[in-house]
Design a protein around this motif. Structure first.
Motif, PDB file in Angstrom:
ATOM      1  N   GLY A 112      49.708  -3.100 -45.660  1.00 41.31           N
ATOM      2  CA  GLY A 112      50.437  -1.871 -45.933  1.00 41.31           C
ATOM      3  C   GLY A 112      49.670  -0.603 -45.619  1.00 41.31           C
ATOM      4  N   HIS A 113      48.368  -0.675 -45.340  1.00 46.37           N
ATOM      5  CA  HIS A 113      47.590   0.524 -45.023  1.00 46.37           C
ATOM      6  C   HIS A 113      47.815   0.932 -43.564  1.00 46.37           C
ATOM      7  N   VAL A 114      47.796   2.237 -43.331  1.00 47.81           N
ATOM      8  CA  VAL A 114      48.104   2.794 -42.014  1.00 47.81           C
ATOM      9  C   VAL A 114      46.882   3.517 -41.462  1.00 47.81           C
ATOM     10  N   PHE A 115      46.593   3.286 -40.176  1.00 47.05           N
ATOM     11  CA  PHE A 115      45.505   3.963 -39.471  1.00 47.05           C
ATOM     12  C   PHE A 115      45.982   4.303 -38.073  1.00 47.05           C
ATOM     13  N   CYS A 116      45.356   5.306 -37.479  1.00 46.11           N
ATOM     14  CA  CYS A 116      45.715   5.605 -36.093  1.00 46.11           C
ATOM     15  C   CYS A 116      45.145   4.503 -35.196  1.00 46.11           C
ATOM     16  N   ARG A 117      45.864   4.191 -34.136  1.00 48.04           N
ATOM     17  CA  ARG A 117      45.518   3.057 -33.287  1.00 48.04           C
ATOM     18  C   ARG A 117      44.146   3.224 -32.632  1.00 48.04           C
ATOM     19  N   HIS A 118      43.799   4.467 -32.257  1.00 51.03           N
ATOM     20  CA  HIS A 118      42.510   4.702 -31.605  1.00 51.03           C
ATOM     21  C   HIS A 118      41.349   4.358 -32.540  1.00 51.03           C
ATOM     22  N   CYS A 119      41.414   4.835 -33.789  1.00 51.90           N
ATOM     23  CA  CYS A 119      40.337   4.566 -34.750  1.00 51.90           C
ATOM     24  C   CYS A 119      40.248   3.073 -35.064  1.00 51.90           C
ATOM     25  N   LEU A 120      41.399   2.440 -35.251  1.00 47.53           N
ATOM     26  CA  LEU A 120      41.417   1.027 -35.600  1.00 47.53           C
ATOM     27  C   LEU A 120      40.880   0.169 -34.460  1.00 47.53           C
ATOM     28  N   ALA A 121      41.205   0.554 -33.220  1.00 44.20           N
ATOM     29  CA  ALA A 121      40.713  -0.197 -32.065  1.00 44.20           C
ATOM     30  C   ALA A 121      39.189  -0.079 -31.958  1.00 44.20           C
ATOM     31  N   GLU A 122      38.647   1.126 -32.193  1.00 44.92           N
ATOM     32  CA  GLU A 122      37.191   1.302 -32.140  1.00 44.92           C
ATOM     33  C   GLU A 122      36.503   0.524 -33.258  1.00 44.92           C
ATOM     34  N   TYR A 123      37.103   0.520 -34.443  1.00 42.66           N
ATOM     35  CA  TYR A 123      36.549  -0.205 -35.590  1.00 42.66           C
ATOM     36  C   TYR A 123      36.491  -1.712 -35.305  1.00 42.66           C
ATOM     37  N   LEU A 124      37.593  -2.273 -34.807  1.00 45.52           N
ATOM     38  CA  LEU A 124      37.632  -3.702 -34.518  1.00 45.52           C
ATOM     39  C   LEU A 124      36.720  -4.047 -33.345  1.00 45.52           C
ATOM     40  N   GLY A 125      36.699  -3.179 -32.325  1.00 43.90           N
ATOM     41  CA  GLY A 125      35.838  -3.430 -31.176  1.00 43.90           C
ATOM     42  C   GLY A 125      34.368  -3.472 -31.549  1.00 43.90           C
ATOM     43  N   MET A 126      33.954  -2.599 -32.474  1.00 39.83           N
ATOM     44  CA  MET A 126      32.557  -2.584 -32.920  1.00 39.83           C
ATOM     45  C   MET A 126      32.201  -3.875 -33.643  1.00 39.83           C
ATOM     46  N   SER A 174      30.476 -10.098 -36.018  1.00 41.61           N
ATOM     47  CA  SER A 174      30.629 -10.291 -37.467  1.00 41.61           C
ATOM     48  C   SER A 174      32.113 -10.464 -37.814  1.00 41.61           C
ATOM     49  N   LEU A 175      32.684 -11.610 -37.435  1.00 44.48           N
ATOM     50  CA  LEU A 175      34.119 -11.816 -37.629  1.00 44.48           C
ATOM     51  C   LEU A 175      34.509 -11.826 -39.099  1.00 44.48           C
ATOM     52  N   ILE A 176      33.575 -12.126 -39.982  1.00 48.27           N
ATOM     53  CA  ILE A 176      33.906 -12.160 -41.402  1.00 48.27           C
ATOM     54  C   ILE A 176      34.268 -10.778 -41.934  1.00 48.27           C
ATOM     55  N   LEU A 177      33.888  -9.724 -41.186  1.00 45.48           N
ATOM     56  CA  LEU A 177      34.190  -8.354 -41.594  1.00 45.48           C
ATOM     57  C   LEU A 177      35.502  -7.845 -41.014  1.00 45.48           C
ATOM     58  N   LEU A 178      36.231  -8.715 -40.297  1.00 42.21           N
ATOM     59  CA  LEU A 178      37.498  -8.288 -39.687  1.00 42.21           C
ATOM     60  C   LEU A 178      38.593  -8.219 -40.751  1.00 42.21           C
ATOM     61  N   LYS A 179      38.512  -7.183 -41.553  1.00 41.82           N
ATOM     62  CA  LYS A 179      39.515  -6.922 -42.573  1.00 41.82           C
ATOM     63  C   LYS A 179      39.970  -5.471 -42.452  1.00 41.82           C
ATOM     64  N   GLU A 227      39.860  -0.528 -50.762  1.00 45.92           N
ATOM     65  CA  GLU A 227      40.525  -1.438 -51.694  1.00 45.92           C
ATOM     66  C   GLU A 227      40.654  -2.832 -51.106  1.00 45.92           C
ATOM     67  N   CYS A 228      40.917  -2.906 -49.820  1.00 48.23           N
ATOM     68  CA  CYS A 228      41.041  -4.208 -49.163  1.00 48.23           C
ATOM     69  C   CYS A 228      39.675  -4.854 -48.940  1.00 48.23           C
ATOM     70  N   ARG A 229      38.658  -4.067 -48.598  1.00 44.97           N
ATOM     71  CA  ARG A 229      37.349  -4.614 -48.265  1.00 44.97           C
ATOM     72  C   ARG A 229      36.663  -5.240 -49.473  1.00 44.97           C
ATOM     73  N   LYS A 230      36.926  -4.702 -50.670  1.00 44.67           N
ATOM     74  CA  LYS A 230      36.267  -5.259 -51.850  1.00 44.67           C
ATOM     75  C   LYS A 230      37.042  -6.423 -52.457  1.00 44.67           C
ATOM     76  N   SER A 231      38.223  -6.720 -51.903  1.00 46.71           N
ATOM     77  CA  SER A 231      39.044  -7.814 -52.408  1.00 46.71           C
ATOM     78  C   SER A 231      38.750  -9.075 -51.611  1.00 46.71           C
ATOM     79  N   SER A 232      38.293 -10.122 -52.296  1.00 44.93           N
ATOM     80  CA  SER A 232      37.985 -11.376 -51.606  1.00 44.93           C
ATOM     81  C   SER A 232      39.248 -12.102 -51.179  1.00 44.93           C
ATOM     82  N   ALA A 233      40.393 -11.779 -51.799  1.00 39.70           N
ATOM     83  CA  ALA A 233      41.645 -12.456 -51.476  1.00 39.70           C
ATOM     84  C   ALA A 233      42.366 -11.816 -50.298  1.00 39.70           C
TER      85      ALA A 233
END
Length: 453
Positions: free
Chosen positions: A186-200, A206-211, A216-222
């Motif tokens: 449900g969280h919204v981000f601009c596509r440019h920022c999200l693409a740079e974040y995932l690309g990094m 570090s695929l385990i960080l692909l969240k 709020e989402c990053r600290k949730s293990s579920a």
């Protein structure tokens, strides 16, 4: 043909064209037969969201908001609209024959009530806004579920693009929806920022960080990872290829009892082990091998690697302990002195590497991966399984409050969260800045004091 009826038909077609035709995205089209002047046409009718919600009420498909359109085909007879009803045909991928028949009955009743007037627009209104649920209208989403889901996703995206959103990464408050993406959480981000974040993250492996990057989402293990479809919408071909390789490698490494890498030169594909034959694996390249020793399939015979280990243990014993010179000569004569000495050198190198790893790193208490700390505090998070643990003692820490371990007076690691950090910083700075060192120690005292209180 009755002139009055034909004129009324033409007026109705002109009105429908003005309402529903929209360039290339026209919902309505009609033709006039040059010989008989008979008019026929097609209307693509999409039920509105409230109508869809009523239709799906009480079902498990509450995520469906948009349904593929109903196709209405009509033919206007010569005496329409004064004395004859239009001929209609309905088709839809999510309604069965019984449901389509019930709708046609309602359309026929509407013609009887509005006889003498054009009813095509009324038909469209009924299909759009008044598909009321009843025992005769059965929505069947399973018959062509892929089409329904794809259309629903397109509809949601079309509605999303009409809005204005704020991006929590670049802090831009007025990003148009067509430049943004809403993740499954449900969280919204601009596509440019999200693409740079995932690309990094993919570049670092570090695929385990692909969240979702929202705190709020990053600290949730579920919280689930970002879906493959969302990745495909944001990344280029080279990043997708690397992500696929890393995902496959992670899948195989996490479950070596089910998967193995094909050892054939130039292949390198992952192979799922045959549950009926635990040691047998066959790659799509045609190579059949033993998934324990990764050599060509040898049937029920023991793996050669087991024999080599046994021979190496015997050779180490006779060489290091010098207990039996004749046994040493017999082994060297049977297997070759050069081969055995190379095995011994490799063993010594491997042992030295293992000893170095054990001395200079800490093992994750959950997945047993060895991790070496380069900088930072002694609270660690495993890059493979995301477990939290203490670098000093190796104990597994609670996910919700990992700092409790360093503030527990009964723990051997009490007040040792930053142990080694100050000393390391002093070496980098030369160790002569007493004022900076004092400020660091004061900050540590404040941290521990606030944690205890």
């Amino acid at each position: 043909m009755n002139e009055e009826c034909f004129e009324l038909q033409q007026c109705e077609m002109e009105a429908l064209t003005a309402i529903y035709s929209d360039g290339d995205n026209s919902q309505f089209a009609f033709t006039v037969d040059s010989g008989t002047d008979q008019i026929s046409g097609t209307v693509s009718v999409e039920a509105d969201t409230d109508s869809v919600a009523r239709l799906l009420k009480g079902t498990e498909d509450q995520d469906i908001k948009y349904l593929p359109p109903i196709q209405l085909q009509f033919t206007l007879p010569p005496a329409y609209p004064l004395d004859e009803a239009p001929g209609i045909t309905l088709s839809c991928c999510w309604l069965d024959d019984q449901g389509l028949g019930a709708i046609k009955e309602r359309l026929s009743m509407m013609w009887e009530l509005e006889r003498g007037m054009g009813v095509i627009h009324s038909y469209i209104d009924l299909l759009t806004y008044d598909l009321s649920p009843s025992e005769t209208i059965c929505v069947d989403l399973q018959s062509d579920r892929e089409t329904v889901l794809a259309y629903n996703q397109t509809g949601k995206r079309r509605e999303f693009e009409k809005g204005i959103y704020a991006c929590a990464i670049c802090m831009e408050d007025e990003q148009p929806g067509k430049h943004c993406m809403e993740l499954s959480c449900g969280h919204v981000f601009c596509r440019h920022c999200l693409a740079e974040y995932l690309g990094m993250i993919i570049a670092e492996g570090s695929l385990i960080l692909l969240k979702c990057p929202d705190p709020e989402c990053r600290k949730s293990s579920a919280q689930p990872s970002i879906s493959d479809q969302e990745m495909a919408d944001l990344l280029d071909a080279s990043q997708i290829a690397r992500y696929t390789r890393l995902s496959e490698q992670r899948r195989v490494d996490q479950d070596t009892t089910r998967f193995a890498w094909c050892p054939r030169s130039g292949c390198g594909l992952s192979v799922e082990c045959d549950a009926r034959y635990p040691r047998l694996s066959q790659c799509t390249c045609g190579y059949t091998f033993c998934n324990l020793c990764l050599r060509a399939w040898h049937g029920t015979n023991y793996c050669e690697i087991k024999s080599s280990e046994r021979i190496l243990r015997q050779y180490i014993r006779v060489v290091r302990e010098a207990v039996d010179s004749q046994a040493r000569a017999r082994l060297e004569r049977q297997y070759g002195q050069g081969v055995l000495q190379k095995m011994l050198r490799d063993y010594d190198q491997d042992s030295a590497s293992v000893d170095f790893i054990r001395e200079s790193s800490q093992q994750c208490p959950k997945c047993k991966l060895f991790i070496q700390k380069a900088f930072g505090c002694n609270h660690m998070q495993c890059t493979r399984c995301a477990a939290h643990f203490c670098y000093l003692c190796g104990v597994l820490l609670h996910h919700d409050n990992p700092m409790k371990h360093f503030n527990n007076t009964r723990s051997a690691c009490n007040r040792r969260l930053f142990e080694g950090l100050v000393a390391g910083d002093q070496e980098q700075e030369g160790g002569d800045d007493e004022e900076a060192n004092l400020l660091i120690r004061l900050a540590l005292e404040i941290f521990y004091s606030d944690s205890i209180n």
